[in-house]
Design a protein around this motif. Structure first.
Motif, short mmCIF file in Angstrom:
data_model
loop_
_atom_site.label_atom_id
_atom_site.label_comp_id
_atom_site.label_asym_id
_atom_site.label_seq_id
_atom_site.Cartn_x
_atom_site.Cartn_y
_atom_site.Cartn_z
N ILE A 1 0.25 0.60 -17.08
CA ILE A 1 1.53 1.30 -17.18
C ILE A 1 1.60 2.40 -16.12
O ILE A 1 0.77 3.31 -16.10
CB ILE A 1 1.71 1.92 -18.59
CG1 ILE A 1 1.63 0.81 -19.64
CG2 ILE A 1 3.01 2.69 -18.68
CD1 ILE A 1 1.53 1.32 -21.05
N PRO A 2 2.60 2.34 -15.23
CA PRO A 2 2.73 3.39 -14.22
C PRO A 2 3.15 4.72 -14.85
O PRO A 2 4.03 4.76 -15.70
CB PRO A 2 3.82 2.88 -13.27
CG PRO A 2 4.31 1.60 -13.83
CD PRO A 2 3.59 1.29 -15.07
N VAL A 3 2.47 5.78 -14.43
CA VAL A 3 2.79 7.13 -14.90
C VAL A 3 3.60 7.80 -13.80
O VAL A 3 3.05 8.40 -12.88
CB VAL A 3 1.51 7.93 -15.23
CG1 VAL A 3 1.86 9.31 -15.77
CG2 VAL A 3 0.64 7.17 -16.21
N LEU A 4 4.91 7.69 -13.88
CA LEU A 4 5.79 8.18 -12.82
C LEU A 4 6.27 9.60 -13.10
O LEU A 4 7.47 9.88 -13.17
CB LEU A 4 6.97 7.23 -12.64
CG LEU A 4 6.59 5.82 -12.17
CD1 LEU A 4 7.81 4.93 -12.10
CD2 LEU A 4 5.89 5.87 -10.82
N LEU A 5 5.32 10.50 -13.23
CA LEU A 5 5.60 11.91 -13.42
C LEU A 5 5.07 12.67 -12.22
O LEU A 5 3.90 12.50 -11.85
CB LEU A 5 4.93 12.44 -14.69
CG LEU A 5 5.36 11.79 -16.00
CD1 LEU A 5 4.45 12.25 -17.14
CD2 LEU A 5 6.80 12.14 -16.30
N GLU A 6 5.90 13.52 -11.63
CA GLU A 6 5.47 14.25 -10.45
C GLU A 6 4.26 15.13 -10.74
O GLU A 6 3.39 15.30 -9.88
CB GLU A 6 6.63 15.11 -9.93
CG GLU A 6 6.33 15.79 -8.62
CD GLU A 6 7.50 16.57 -8.08
OE1 GLU A 6 7.36 17.11 -6.97
OE2 GLU A 6 8.54 16.66 -8.74
N THR A 7 4.17 15.64 -11.95
CA THR A 7 3.04 16.49 -12.33
C THR A 7 1.72 15.71 -12.42
O THR A 7 0.65 16.29 -12.31
CB THR A 7 3.29 17.19 -13.67
OG1 THR A 7 3.57 16.20 -14.66
CG2 THR A 7 4.46 18.16 -13.57
N GLU A 8 1.79 14.40 -12.61
CA GLU A 8 0.60 13.55 -12.69
C GLU A 8 0.23 12.93 -11.35
O GLU A 8 -0.84 12.34 -11.21
CB GLU A 8 0.81 12.44 -13.72
CG GLU A 8 1.00 12.93 -15.13
CD GLU A 8 -0.25 13.56 -15.71
OE1 GLU A 8 -1.37 13.04 -15.45
OE2 GLU A 8 -0.12 14.58 -16.41
N ALA A 9 1.11 13.04 -10.37
CA ALA A 9 0.88 12.43 -9.06
C ALA A 9 -0.18 13.19 -8.28
O ALA A 9 -0.35 14.40 -8.43
CB ALA A 9 2.17 12.38 -8.27
N LYS A 10 -0.89 12.45 -7.44
CA LYS A 10 -1.92 13.02 -6.59
C LYS A 10 -1.41 13.02 -5.15
O LYS A 10 -0.88 12.02 -4.67
CB LYS A 10 -3.19 12.18 -6.70
CG LYS A 10 -4.36 12.71 -5.88
CD LYS A 10 -5.58 11.84 -6.05
CE LYS A 10 -5.53 10.77 -4.98
NZ LYS A 10 -6.69 9.91 -4.91
N ALA A 11 -1.54 14.15 -4.47
CA ALA A 11 -1.14 14.23 -3.06
C ALA A 11 -2.12 13.40 -2.23
O ALA A 11 -3.32 13.40 -2.49
CB ALA A 11 -1.15 15.67 -2.61
N ILE A 12 -1.58 12.68 -1.25
CA ILE A 12 -2.42 11.87 -0.37
C ILE A 12 -2.20 12.32 1.07
O ILE A 12 -1.20 12.95 1.40
CB ILE A 12 -2.13 10.36 -0.52
CG1 ILE A 12 -0.67 10.05 -0.21
CG2 ILE A 12 -2.49 9.89 -1.91
CD1 ILE A 12 -0.35 8.57 -0.15
N THR A 13 -3.13 11.95 1.92
CA THR A 13 -3.00 12.28 3.33
C THR A 13 -2.18 11.21 4.03
O THR A 13 -1.91 10.14 3.47
CB THR A 13 -4.39 12.36 4.00
OG1 THR A 13 -5.01 11.08 3.92
CG2 THR A 13 -5.27 13.39 3.32
N SER A 14 -1.79 11.47 5.24
CA SER A 14 -1.00 10.49 5.99
C SER A 14 -1.81 9.24 6.34
O SER A 14 -1.26 8.20 6.64
CB SER A 14 -0.44 11.11 7.26
OG SER A 14 -1.49 11.59 8.07
N ASP A 15 -3.15 9.34 6.28
CA ASP A 15 -4.02 8.21 6.58
C ASP A 15 -4.08 7.20 5.44
O ASP A 15 -4.37 6.03 5.63
CB ASP A 15 -5.45 8.67 6.87
CG ASP A 15 -5.52 9.54 8.10
OD1 ASP A 15 -4.61 9.44 8.96
OD2 ASP A 15 -6.47 10.34 8.20
N GLU A 16 -3.81 7.64 4.22
CA GLU A 16 -3.95 6.78 3.05
C GLU A 16 -2.77 5.89 2.87
O GLU A 16 -1.72 5.91 3.03
CB GLU A 16 -4.16 7.62 1.79
CG GLU A 16 -5.51 8.30 1.81
CD GLU A 16 -5.76 9.10 0.55
OE1 GLU A 16 -6.19 8.49 -0.45
OE2 GLU A 16 -5.48 10.29 0.56
#
Length: 62
Positions: free
Chosen positions: A47-62
């Motif tokens: 189940i996708p957790v589409l909450l901004e508070t649960e999201a992880k920041a990624i780098t431009s390389d990922e």
């Protein structure tokens, strides 16, 4: 429980409403990635957790 990739046709980033891409890493962790906002949303037991508070920041390389 596996993530149903057909959902990618209807799911959108909750921040920018853009396209999400499926990504699985070598540890078996699955996520939906918004390249525009550089956020990775976790998938918990299929189940996708589409909450901004649960999201992880990624780098431009990922």
């Amino acid at each position: 429980m596996a993530f149903d990739r057909k959902l990618l046709d209807i799911l959108a980033c909750p921040v920018c409403k853009g396209k999400l891409d499926y990504k699985a890493n070598s540890d078996g962790e699955e996520s939906l990635v918004c390249h525009f906002d550089r956020l990775a949303y976790p998938i918990d037991e299929g189940i996708p957790v589409l909450l901004e508070t649960e999201a992880k920041a990624i780098t431009s390389d990922e």
